[in-house]
Design a protein around this motif. Sequence first.
Motif, PDB file in Angstrom:
ATOM      1  N   HIS A 135      -0.979   1.903  -2.986  1.00  0.00           N
ATOM      2  CA  HIS A 135      -2.252   1.714  -3.666  1.00  0.00           C
ATOM      3  C   HIS A 135      -3.077   0.647  -2.950  1.00  0.00           C
ATOM      4  O   HIS A 135      -2.568  -0.110  -2.127  1.00  0.00           O
ATOM      5  CB  HIS A 135      -2.070   1.372  -5.147  1.00  0.00           C
ATOM      6  N   PRO A 145      -5.448   3.024  -7.561  1.00  0.00           N
ATOM      7  CA  PRO A 145      -4.436   4.021  -7.186  1.00  0.00           C
ATOM      8  C   PRO A 145      -4.995   5.065  -6.233  1.00  0.00           C
ATOM      9  O   PRO A 145      -6.201   5.359  -6.239  1.00  0.00           O
ATOM     10  CB  PRO A 145      -4.050   4.652  -8.534  1.00  0.00           C
ATOM     11  N   ARG A 199     -13.108   5.651  -3.254  1.00  0.00           N
ATOM     12  CA  ARG A 199     -12.071   4.654  -3.571  1.00  0.00           C
ATOM     13  C   ARG A 199     -12.410   3.308  -2.931  1.00  0.00           C
ATOM     14  O   ARG A 199     -12.149   2.249  -3.510  1.00  0.00           O
ATOM     15  CB  ARG A 199     -10.710   5.120  -3.051  1.00  0.00           C
TER      16      ARG A 199
END
Length: 246
Positions: free
Chosen positions: A153, A163, A214
Motif C-alpha cells: 500500500h 490501499p 491513487r
Amino acid sequence: MDHIDNILVVDDDRDIRTGVVDYLRKNGLRASAAVDGRDMFAQLDSSAFDLVVLDIMMPGDDGLTLCRTLRAGKHRAVPVVLLTARDDETDRIIGLEMGADDYVTKPFSPRELLARIKSVIRRTRMLPPNLRVTEAANLLAFGRWRLDTTARHLLDEHDTIVPLSGAEFRLLRVFLDHPQRVLTRDQLLNLTQGRDAELFDRSIDLLVSRLRNRLSDNAKDQAYIKTVRSEGYVFSMAVTVPGDAA
C-alpha cells in the motif's frame, strides 16, 4: 557462451518434480528440484535461477504463501509460474495478485509448461538491457509518497494508508523499478498482467488513470506519470530507499 536458462521446480510430488526437471533438461534448459519452501529458498540463496515453477498445493507453507514471501524478499525479481490442481478462477486471480507471473492448471502437458516458462522469461526481458530492478526494500520513496512493498500500500507524508489493487501495485512497481525511462503500453501490459489481462483491466491506459488517481496526480500536470505521445509512459520522479546513504 550463450546463457542457458536455469529453472527451479518446487513440488512435494516426487513424480511431478522429477518429470518436469527431466523434460526441461531434455529441451535444453538447466533445471533443479526443491521439495518445499525451505528447500526453495536455500537453493535460491546458493544459485542463480531465471524462473521458479511453484506448486500451490503443498504441505506447510503453500505455494501462494511462498509466492508472497518470495515477492517481499531479496529474490522478488525471479519470475514465478504456479502449478495448481484447482481449476478455479478465484485461485488463479489470487495467485496473480500474490505476484505470480503465470500459472498452469494440473493435469498439464510438459510442452504447455515449457511454453509458459519461455513466455514469462521473454516478457521479463522485454525491458531495455540497461535497466535493472531496484534493490529489494520494504519502503520506496518518491515525491510525497512511500510504497510499502510488503503490505502493498501507499503512505503519504502524514502516514495515511492508500490501499492498492494487485494490478495497481504491479504497475507502480514497474514504474519505480524503471524511473525516468519510457515504457511502451505493450511492455507495461505484459509486465503487469501477463496472459490473464482479461481478469483485470484490458487497457493499460485505464490502469494508469487509476494509479494516477491513487497518487493524486493531476492528469494535466502529470507530476508522477507522464504520457509520451506515440510511445507510452514515463515515471518522472526519482526513487529512493529511505535510510540509505546518499
